[in-house]
Design a protein around this motif. Structure first.
Motif, PDB file in Angstrom:
ATOM      1  N   ALA B 111       4.693 -39.780  19.902  1.00 16.03           N
ATOM      2  CA  ALA B 111       3.494 -40.507  19.500  1.00 16.03           C
ATOM      3  C   ALA B 111       2.497 -40.608  20.652  1.00 16.03           C
ATOM      4  N   ARG B 112       1.246 -40.684  20.270  1.00 16.54           N
ATOM      5  CA  ARG B 112       0.186 -40.822  21.270  1.00 16.54           C
ATOM      6  C   ARG B 112      -1.056 -41.322  20.544  1.00 16.54           C
ATOM      7  N   PRO B 113      -1.833 -42.213  21.158  1.00 16.47           N
ATOM      8  CA  PRO B 113      -3.044 -42.687  20.481  1.00 16.47           C
ATOM      9  C   PRO B 113      -4.039 -41.539  20.305  1.00 16.47           C
ATOM     10  N   PRO B 114      -4.897 -41.634  19.290  1.00 17.78           N
ATOM     11  CA  PRO B 114      -5.904 -40.587  19.069  1.00 17.78           C
ATOM     12  C   PRO B 114      -6.840 -40.461  20.263  1.00 17.78           C
ATOM     13  N   LEU B 115      -7.401 -39.270  20.397  1.00 20.49           N
ATOM     14  CA  LEU B 115      -8.355 -38.962  21.466  1.00 20.49           C
ATOM     15  C   LEU B 115      -9.680 -38.588  20.834  1.00 20.49           C
ATOM     16  N   THR B 116     -10.742 -39.226  21.249  1.00 25.93           N
ATOM     17  CA  THR B 116     -12.068 -38.833  20.770  1.00 25.93           C
ATOM     18  C   THR B 116     -12.776 -38.065  21.874  1.00 25.93           C
ATOM     19  N   PHE B 125      -2.463 -37.451  16.660  1.00 25.89           N
ATOM     20  CA  PHE B 125      -1.120 -36.935  16.899  1.00 25.89           C
ATOM     21  C   PHE B 125      -0.197 -37.400  15.776  1.00 25.89           C
ATOM     22  N   VAL B 126       0.421 -36.439  15.097  1.00 24.01           N
ATOM     23  CA  VAL B 126       1.201 -36.697  13.889  1.00 24.01           C
ATOM     24  C   VAL B 126       2.670 -36.446  14.204  1.00 24.01           C
ATOM     25  N   THR B 127       3.486 -37.492  14.032  1.00 27.44           N
ATOM     26  CA  THR B 127       4.895 -37.367  14.431  1.00 27.44           C
ATOM     27  C   THR B 127       5.842 -37.205  13.252  1.00 27.44           C
ATOM     28  N   ASP B 128       5.333 -37.261  12.030  1.00 29.99           N
ATOM     29  CA  ASP B 128       6.290 -37.144  10.914  1.00 29.99           C
ATOM     30  C   ASP B 128       6.097 -35.889  10.075  1.00 29.99           C
ATOM     31  N   GLY B 129       5.743 -34.805  10.722  1.00 26.54           N
ATOM     32  CA  GLY B 129       5.915 -33.506  10.088  1.00 26.54           C
ATOM     33  C   GLY B 129       4.690 -32.895   9.440  1.00 26.54           C
ATOM     34  N   VAL B 130       4.905 -31.665   9.005  1.00 35.24           N
ATOM     35  CA  VAL B 130       3.854 -30.804   8.485  1.00 35.24           C
ATOM     36  C   VAL B 130       3.201 -31.386   7.232  1.00 35.24           C
ATOM     37  N   ALA B 131       4.025 -31.908   6.318  1.00 29.51           N
ATOM     38  CA  ALA B 131       3.472 -32.395   5.053  1.00 29.51           C
ATOM     39  C   ALA B 131       2.519 -33.562   5.292  1.00 29.51           C
TER      40      ALA B 131
END
Lengths: 214, 214
Positions: B111-116, B125-131
């Motif tokens: 996990a990581r906070p979003p970057l603008t 940053f998405v930690t629970d997969g492709v779907a």
């Protein structure tokens, strides 16, 4: 001297034969899918005295195959009949009148007298390697093209030794997943796409192979 | 909902990166040769405020890249910064103003906070997969396209799960010999070539991926 060329159907993932090639299934599982586009063309059917088929780009490409070819070279596996010493009853896959209509030089480790078939095809068996086969084929072809008929390992030898002038790939949009790759272990030839023919079924790309200064 | 597409440069022998990928050389030895055609185009140079470059088919294709894309998905390796927990100083390869100008969803196990970033690019940053990444990207894109930016393993996941609608291959006439293949282990999707653009350097083939009845 004429060009040395090869035209061959290849899957989008790079295979020219499927997995598990055998005497019963010489182009491997699924390998026939690479050739469906040919059998669907009007030009192929006319050549084989069948009705119907599709006109269009694929038919034009299929109709050009073999034109201007003065001699062919093929590997032993493509001629068939198993490995080792020859069963002299085996005269190729193609019946009494093979579709080559020209001298064909077959690479093999086992000597065998030439075979004269109907329709102008002769099979000459060459036991001392690719360079000799090329010389003999070029002598037979004169200023016409020498066609490398296949299979994959024979094409690879000509690519790897810089002996091929033109590679015409029929890129079929299927994935075979495994099988025999055409372009493995052939070094880093310089290829230029010189002709592209697109159909809804297949993309045909003709590459010229640029000779490196030696 | 918009299409899910991928456009990617690939060697004639099927590689999208060369061998020995590393942090220093993320697309592997020789991999940069896959992208030379882009840098040579007038449209790429204009986008990067450089002079010159070639007009023609490749320039048109390069100029279309990214048009209509409402969101991207990429794998962690493509975002870079090594594996494992994040070094928060790492903000991608592209400097302050990445070339995406859209929301980018990065697949990661950490996990990581979003970057603008500047110019409209955000990294989520998405930690629970492709779907999940696809759902988020589609929500962000609305009726515009979701672009699968790469790398190869991410594209393979979308192909293997039947989530990709369109694959646009830029077939570069070089042989890398080894490296990372795009089309291994993705099953047997039904592909239709729907657009072919030929240049003296590269053959661009757009494939529609036919959805199987489920």
């Amino acid at each position: 001297m004429g060009l040395v060329t090869c035209q061959i159907s290849i899957s989008l993932d790079g295979f020219v034969a499927g997995p598990n090639q055998s005497l019963e299934n010489p182009i491997g599982e699924g390998g026939m899918r690479l050739h469906d586009w040919v059998f669907a063309t009007a030009s192929w059917r006319r050549q084989h005295e069948e009705e119907g088929g599709d006109d269009g780009a694929d038919s034009e490409v299929a109709g050009e195959v073999g034109k201007g070819v003065g001699a062919y070279i093929m590997g032993r596996n493509m001629f068939g009949g198993g490995s080792g010493r020859w069963d002299h009853d085996w005269k190729g896959w193609w019946g009494d009148e093979p579709p080559y209509h020209a001298p064909v030089f077959v690479l093999t480790h086992h000597a065998r007298p030439p075979l004269t078939m109907q329709g102008g095809t002769t099979f000459t068996f060459v036991t001392d390697g690719v360079a000799t086969a090329l010389k003999q084929a070029q002598a037979a072809a004169g200023d016409r093209v020498v066609g490398i008929a296949g299979g994959a390992s024979t094409v690879r030898q000509f690519l790897a030794t810089g002996s091929l002038d033109e590679l015409y790939l029929h890129i079929v949009p299927i994935l075979l997943g495994s099988g025999e790759r055409l372009l493995d272990d052939v070094g880093d030839p310089v290829l230029e796409p010189v002709e592209v023919v697109a159909s809804p079924a297949v993309t045909h790309i003709k590459y010229r192979i640029v000779k490196r200064a030696s």
